[in-house]
Design an enzyme around this catalytic site. Structure first.
Site, PDB file in Angstrom:
ATOM      1  CG  ASP A   1      47.387  11.793  28.457  1.00 23.18           C
ATOM      2  OD1 ASP A   1      47.675  11.704  29.667  1.00 23.18           O
ATOM      3  OD2 ASP A   1      46.856  10.854  27.818  1.00 23.18           O
TER       4      ASP A   1
ATOM      5  CG  HIS B   1      47.172  13.963  34.306  1.00 23.93           C
ATOM      6  ND1 HIS B   1      46.821  13.177  33.232  1.00 23.93           N
ATOM      7  CD2 HIS B   1      47.599  13.109  35.267  1.00 23.93           C
ATOM      8  CE1 HIS B   1      47.004  11.901  33.532  1.00 23.93           C
ATOM      9  NE2 HIS B   1      47.477  11.827  34.769  1.00 23.93           N
TER      10      HIS B   1
ATOM     11  CG  ASN C   1      45.383  10.470  38.684  1.00 25.92           C
ATOM     12  OD1 ASN C   1      44.562  11.112  39.326  1.00 25.92           O
ATOM     13  ND2 ASN C   1      45.288  10.298  37.377  1.00 25.92           N
TER      14      ASN C   1
ATOM     15  CD  GLN D   1      51.398   7.087  40.292  1.00 26.39           C
ATOM     16  OE1 GLN D   1      51.123   7.088  41.489  1.00 26.39           O
ATOM     17  NE2 GLN D   1      52.588   7.414  39.831  1.00 26.39           N
ATOM     18  CB  SER D   2      47.983   3.752  34.753  1.00 20.69           C
ATOM     19  OG  SER D   2      48.164   4.882  33.920  1.00 20.69           O
ATOM     20  CB  VAL D   3      52.708   5.940  34.000  1.00 18.32           C
ATOM     21  CG1 VAL D   3      54.203   6.010  33.687  1.00 18.32           C
ATOM     22  CG2 VAL D   3      51.929   5.468  32.772  1.00 18.32           C
TER      23      VAL D   3
ATOM     24  CG  HIS E   1      52.316  11.195  35.278  1.00 22.68           C
ATOM     25  ND1 HIS E   1      52.674   9.993  35.855  1.00 22.68           N
ATOM     26  CD2 HIS E   1      50.979  11.106  35.031  1.00 22.68           C
ATOM     27  CE1 HIS E   1      51.608   9.227  35.953  1.00 22.68           C
ATOM     28  NE2 HIS E   1      50.555   9.870  35.465  1.00 22.68           N
TER      29      HIS E   1
END
Ligand code: AMP
Length: 114
Positions: free
Chosen positions: A31, A102, A87, A94-96, A100
């Site tokens: 990250d 983490h 997320n 969640q931003s992308v 994914h």
């Protein structure tokens, strides 16, 4: 592949990333804004926005993400204690919108996460 998807572009090698693990179905990279000594993102090569759509569309890719998480945790030396966060949705952070996981470890992790 959606042209505007950052993680698709990392999977394709078009955007640089610190890749720590690759398989036929998944890619793992550090990250850019780590929240723990070990903070690796595991993404499927296939573009899907979240785990539910990935699992329904391609169960092999979903299980490939789980396998990659286990491999990364072992390779990073945190297999004895780590946290997986997915997320899901903007309200959960969640931003992308390319699914994914983490993988967080290397320090004590508080619970509940907030
Ligand atoms: P989320 O908020 O759950 O969607 O997580 C997105 C994560 O992607 C955040 O932890 C960011 O720090 C990370 N991130 C964003 N851009 C990059 C990048 N180019 N390389 C690696 N990680 C990134």
């Amino acid at each position: 592949m959606p042209e505007d998807c950052l993680f698709c572009r990392i999977v394709a090698g078009e955007v640089p990333a610190d890749v720590v693990h690759e398989s036929g179905t998944a890619v793992a990279f550090r990250d850019a804004n780590p929240q723990a000594p070990v903070h690796v993102l595991v993404v499927p090569r296939r573009h899907e926005p979240d785990l539910a759509t990935l699992t329904r569309a391609d169960a092999d890719a979903a299980s490939g993400v789980l396998r990659a998480i286990a491999d990364v945790a072992e390779a990073e030396g945190v297999a004895g204690g780590y946290r997986i966060v997915l997320n899901t949705g903007a309200s959960a952070g969640q931003s992308v919108f390319h699914v994914h996981a983490h993988v967080l470890g290397g320090r004590d992790l508080a619970w509940p996460p907030g």
